[in-house]
Design an enzyme around this catalytic site. Sequence first.
Site, short mmCIF file in Angstrom:
data_model
loop_
_atom_site.label_atom_id
_atom_site.label_comp_id
_atom_site.label_asym_id
_atom_site.label_seq_id
_atom_site.Cartn_x
_atom_site.Cartn_y
_atom_site.Cartn_z
N HIS A 56 0.63 -1.17 0.18
CA HIS A 56 0.14 0.05 0.08
C HIS A 56 0.89 1.20 0.00
O HIS A 56 0.54 2.46 0.50
CB HIS A 56 -0.79 0.01 1.34
CG HIS A 56 -1.79 -1.12 1.31
ND1 HIS A 56 -2.99 -0.95 0.39
CD2 HIS A 56 -1.83 -2.39 1.86
CE1 HIS A 56 -3.60 -2.16 0.85
NE2 HIS A 56 -2.95 -3.02 1.61
N ASN A 129 -10.03 -3.43 2.26
CA ASN A 129 -9.94 -3.51 1.01
C ASN A 129 -11.32 -3.05 0.25
O ASN A 129 -12.14 -3.07 0.74
CB ASN A 129 -9.14 -4.97 0.30
CG ASN A 129 -7.82 -4.74 0.81
OD1 ASN A 129 -7.08 -4.07 0.79
ND2 ASN A 129 -7.29 -6.10 1.24
N TYR A 339 0.78 -4.55 11.57
CA TYR A 339 0.51 -3.24 11.25
C TYR A 339 1.19 -2.26 12.10
O TYR A 339 1.72 -1.37 11.63
CB TYR A 339 -1.00 -2.94 10.90
CG TYR A 339 -1.27 -3.43 9.49
CD1 TYR A 339 -1.43 -4.83 9.26
CD2 TYR A 339 -1.97 -2.67 8.76
CE1 TYR A 339 -1.66 -5.25 8.00
CE2 TYR A 339 -2.52 -3.08 7.63
CZ TYR A 339 -2.18 -4.41 7.20
OH TYR A 339 -2.53 -4.88 5.80
#
Length: 483
Positions: A56, A129, A339
């Site tokens: 990303h 997404n 993350y």
Amino acid sequence: MSTEKNKLTTSWGAPVGDNQNSITAGARGPTLIQDVHLLEKLAHFNRERVPERVVHAKGAGAHGYLEVTQDLTKYTKASLFAEVGKRTPLFVRFSTVAGENGSSDTVRDPRGFAVKFYTDEGNYDLVGNNTPVFFIRDAIKFPDFIHTQKRHPQTHLKNPNAVWDFWSLSPESLHQVTILMTDRGIPATLRHMHGFGSHTFKWVNSEGAGVWVKYHFKTEQGVKNLAPDVAAQLAADNPDYHTEDLFNAIKQGDFPAWKLCVQIMPLEDANTYRFDPFDVTKVWSQKDYPLIEVGRMVLDRNPENYFAEVEQATFSPGTLVPGIDVSPDKMLQGRLFAYGDAHRYRVGANHQALPINRPRSEVNTYQRDGQMRADDNGGSSVYYEPNSVGGPKESPENKIAPFEVSGSADSVGYDHHDHYTQPGDLYRLLSEDERSRLVQTIVGAMKPVESDEIKLRQIAHFYKADPEYGIRIAEGLGLSVPE
């Protein structure tokens, strides 16, 4: 004469007398190391780029709000859903997945759809997404999968051999591969695509009762996609097409909006549903669990500075608030660590204190120090807990709702191994024109693969989903469906 307001200064606030010429020994130099303004300017320039995201990397963002349109407090005590009409500010980042920061917006790729809600009780990140499923269902496979999407270590070129080798050996990927290769694989704009939380999450109400939940953002602009030839031309002519379109739409007052809906599943249904509801390669039937409207998301303000807001924005599915919790989804469980860890590496341990990430509610922690600590670092307040001097304490009413766990610790997968029913259903839902474009896209993507063994292995997956699907791919590649 410069006024104080527009007087150029160094980073430590001292006025700059000359920003055109460095200090030298005479007219021809050499340059003197005592020119600290020059040294600071060059040193900062060398450090202007933080490491780009591993995935990303390229994205576009905007500010907006969520307005609640239906009372769902019987399902969750989360403050952002507390009452009809309530507005919660938010920031959204859309992105491609595999490409680098300078890659094209119009490639065939899933799009990241990450939302940061600045709620009354802290930030809540929904990191999804534009597809309801994913390629894999266990985080242990994620680094390997992403490696296949990156460049070959010798040629530094994209490697279709690696892509299809991995997919053909990971049949759980078939559902997402099919979605990616349909028309929806290349959205016309970021405004003309749906968004999904993808994973199963858990909502808990004020009585401690829970339900499983999936999030759907339905675009009010309608779903529109790009034909591959148009997308390829845009990639050459305007690789920032999606970024430009989103910015200009908001600038012109054409604010994009999405209807936020959820599917709700009673906790006990997870034990009897026809497949594992925590498997992110599967969707829940909307006949079984219809969409329930929650609210409306509107994007109405562009960032003032791309780096400060879009590039430094950090999202994690582990950024949760009371009333919203996680599920046993194996992919989600891995993301809870990965993350936040990526942000600590890329942006720093204090990334949550940056303006774009900072909660609108009060923050009281015992975390201190670390690089880029930009606030008062807790001042002289108490820096440990428990303490007897009145420092912040836990609030027992915000403990997680207890849940049962069982079984022997082991490396085990999901019990359900039907990777073919849902992709087959999707194929059969497509019109003949859509099927033809799907087959053409897959054949074009697989032709560069050098190994017939890989091609045949993948063809077998298509065939198991639907015989016609497999036969048409095989014919397009000049091969036969394997026995």
